[in-house]
Design an enzyme around this catalytic site. Sequence first.
Site, mmCIF file in Angstrom:
data_model
loop_
_atom_site.group_PDB
_atom_site.id
_atom_site.type_symbol
_atom_site.label_atom_id
_atom_site.label_comp_id
_atom_site.label_asym_id
_atom_site.label_seq_id
_atom_site.Cartn_x
_atom_site.Cartn_y
_atom_site.Cartn_z
ATOM 1 N N ALA B 12 0.846 -1.201 0.000
ATOM 2 C CA ALA B 12 0.000 0.000 0.000
ATOM 3 C C ALA B 12 0.877 1.245 0.000
ATOM 4 C CB ALA B 12 -0.940 -0.020 1.205
ATOM 5 N N THR B 14 3.343 3.961 -2.584
ATOM 6 C CA THR B 14 3.036 5.008 -3.567
ATOM 7 C C THR B 14 2.120 4.484 -4.671
ATOM 8 O OG1 THR B 14 5.276 5.787 -3.183
ATOM 9 C CG2 THR B 14 4.104 6.743 -5.049
ATOM 10 N N VAL B 15 2.521 3.369 -5.309
ATOM 11 C CA VAL B 15 1.720 2.853 -6.415
ATOM 12 C C VAL B 15 0.419 2.245 -5.898
ATOM 13 C CG1 VAL B 15 1.668 1.290 -8.383
ATOM 14 C CG2 VAL B 15 3.799 2.463 -7.797
ATOM 15 N N GLU B 129 2.506 -4.551 -17.391
ATOM 16 C CA GLU B 129 2.678 -3.310 -18.154
ATOM 17 C C GLU B 129 3.439 -2.255 -17.354
ATOM 18 O OE1 GLU B 129 1.433 -2.217 -21.601
ATOM 19 O OE2 GLU B 129 3.108 -1.069 -20.870
ATOM 20 N N LYS B 205 14.925 -2.883 -17.092
ATOM 21 C CA LYS B 205 13.885 -2.575 -18.075
ATOM 22 C C LYS B 205 14.367 -2.944 -19.481
ATOM 23 C CE LYS B 205 12.088 0.978 -15.003
ATOM 24 N NZ LYS B 205 12.257 2.389 -14.589
#
Lengths: 432, 432
Positions: B12, B14-15, B129, B205
């Site tokens: 729970a 930031t995102v 994603e 990434k």
Amino acid sequence: MEKVIQIALLGAGTVGSGVVKVLEMNRRQITERVGAPIQLKTVLVRTLGKARPELASYQVTDKIEDILNDEEIDVVVELMGGIHPAREYMLRAMEAGKSVVTANKDVVAQFGKDMFDMAERQDVDFLFEASVGGGIPIITPLKQCLTANKVTEIMGIVNGTTNYMLTKMTECGSDYNTVLKEAQEKGYAEANPSADVDGLDAARKAAILASLAFNTRVELKDVSVEGITKITPADIDYAKNLGYVIKLLAVGKDSPEHGVDVRVHPVFLPEDHPLASVNGVFNAIFVRGNAIGEAMFYGQGAGSLPTASAVVSDIIDVSRDILHHTFGRVRCTCYEKKKLCPLKETESSYYVRLLVDDKPGVLGFVATAFGDAGVSLKSVIQTQRNIIEHAEIVAITHMVRHEQMEQALDVLNGLPVVDEIRSVIRVEKERG
Amino acid sequence: MEKVIQIALLGAGTVGSGVVKVLEMNRRQITERVGAPIQLKTVLVRTLGKARPELASYQVTDKIEDILNDEEIDVVVELMGGIHPAREYMLRAMEAGKSVVTANKDVVAQFGKDMFDMAERQDVDFLFEASVGGGIPIITPLKQCLTANKVTEIMGIVNGTTNYMLTKMTECGSDYNTVLKEAQEKGYAEANPSADVDGLDAARKAAILASLAFNTRVELKDVSVEGITKITPADIDYAKNLGYVIKLLAVGKDSPEHGVDVRVHPVFLPEDHPLASVNGVFNAIFVRGNAIGEAMFYGQGAGSLPTASAVVSDIIDVSRDILHHTFGRVRCTCYEKKKLCPLKETESSYYVRLLVDDKPGVLGFVATAFGDAGVSLKSVIQTQRNIIEHAEIVAITHMVRHEQMEQALDVLNGLPVVDEIRSVIRVEKERG
């Protein structure tokens, strides 16, 4: 026996031959990604007998029934363009239980609802990624990747011809007729360029984008349209000096107060806006959503292979649905009936260029006239561009309703010192 | 009774709080688009007892079993970050028959294959994603919208911290330590900035993007990595004068001759390249495919709501699959085992900056040394940047193999007139 996905092409022009080429050159990879081979079986052409070596391995016919009645064909790919008979062929293909992939912006913009309804009724897919932005993925992102967002704004450079022309005018200082001729010579503009330069092509794409982005049905007639034919080197020059570039934009906005506002027109765009550096025949679509903030999708908006990229990716998507016996996973909902914002109620800043008498006090007259009409100015400058006994006044307004702006222009038109209203162009406000 | 999609959040922060907010603020639209309501049921937190008013309507637990054993929960959304226990929790969730959505680049880059295999075995979805580019749609475009293409090149600005720092260095002429301090004060860089500035975050990434783009498994260890800590204001300045900007790029290339080449390093990028104007904390990913040509995806690469945009769009996608009883429509194939290109065989142009003795003939010595080592130069300039008794030589090479470049640098190092090799930075060749 393993399932083979069989497809038929309607049309073997620029995009059609691109689709044939992509299916052939990336065959192995496409088979792996789908999980089954995709086989082009039949191609519908207007007239038989023309030499078409690239179609030698396929059935070629001039009778749509050869495709509609062929039970082996799973997917019909419509690349003829225009409304008739493309629309009827697509409806009949879906009636025959076949999924449809198309690049046809005319049909989607004008008859999209009929298409979506038929697809739902027949439990088939109707996909149209290539109808906007050529190869650029924008339809699927709107239906899938951005679907958590309420989209409040979508702005696109969606016509390569006009973007090429405006880029050339900006880079070389040429006038409209010179760049039009050049674009025609390079094959970027048609002999009759109206659909591009008058903004109709962009308006169709604007209607499609706004319908998807705002979940409401926006038709071509709902889009207010203005082309680039009146843009002059002087306007390009003023824009540059003020820190802007001129672009033809498809603009859609949705707000609770004003409703849905969709238009196509030239715009002064701040030179640091992501769309400002999209030049030449490239296209880009900028989206603002209430979660993602700003996003932009950039690429080639036309051309045989780029458009085929979108068409074949849609074919792959349909094929996956066929193999998994699932259709309509992602419907084009357009389930809301949102209020459309009448043009007179739309709000913008404006750039206004006036030819005036070159005598003291004129700037004051003009500024007062704007003020009396309730239009407040952000900046106003007076210049003498080698015009005998005349000067030009260039004003940038703050945000104002369209009808208020029209009133102000009426007043200015009646002022004895104002000889001509030379340009009125909307200004996209600074970012942030 | 109508199906309700029930989800659980792990984390729970930031995102996580962004996801809660997006699910709440766009609830009605999300329900319409899915065709069923999505209900957040349970949130896993590290420690109970902390005041969390935003979670008042949900079950809060510190026991993963409360989620894994809850048969009502369809989707587990992992937003804890890091490898452990995130990886184990995701595997156990899939074992329990639940689909998983994650923003976890570490797990996807390092253990992606385990995740995909488990999803396939259990017939559930595993979507990620948000693991690259925050809110920017890039994973779905690679798996769907661009899937007709053989991708030959993918280049991304995928780390907002370093892009913010390089942008500031370019705009203000500040040095590395000054902009790092500023980035830390603004919360854009961590107290220990290593993962960002040393390029590791971007490398993870890069591995994810290259695996998807090239259909082959690229792991973190396969990515050669160089950060931005050695970039100086002098380099930024030379770049500007030569028509380039310096960006930290994740680069992946795939060619039949060289195989797959994946790296992260600073690069001289021509200032008219679409990535060159991606500034501040924005991210963008540029893709070259054999049908689409060039495409670019731009947006906010981090932040609570932008990242939540990607996470919730994935949740919507999974929900559609649940309602249509279809999983694995779009698999992460990575089915090929392509040869990886060893670093020494990679090819680039290079920018080389040398501190040399300020006496006649030095430029000739240096140019000859490059030539003798088989490195041909595109340009070479000698300058005196207020350096007593010394000068600087800046050379841009043509394309050269990395090992050949290293040999040339060895030779230069041995030249008495060369006092120091100050910078060696790859140059991305002009477009077209």
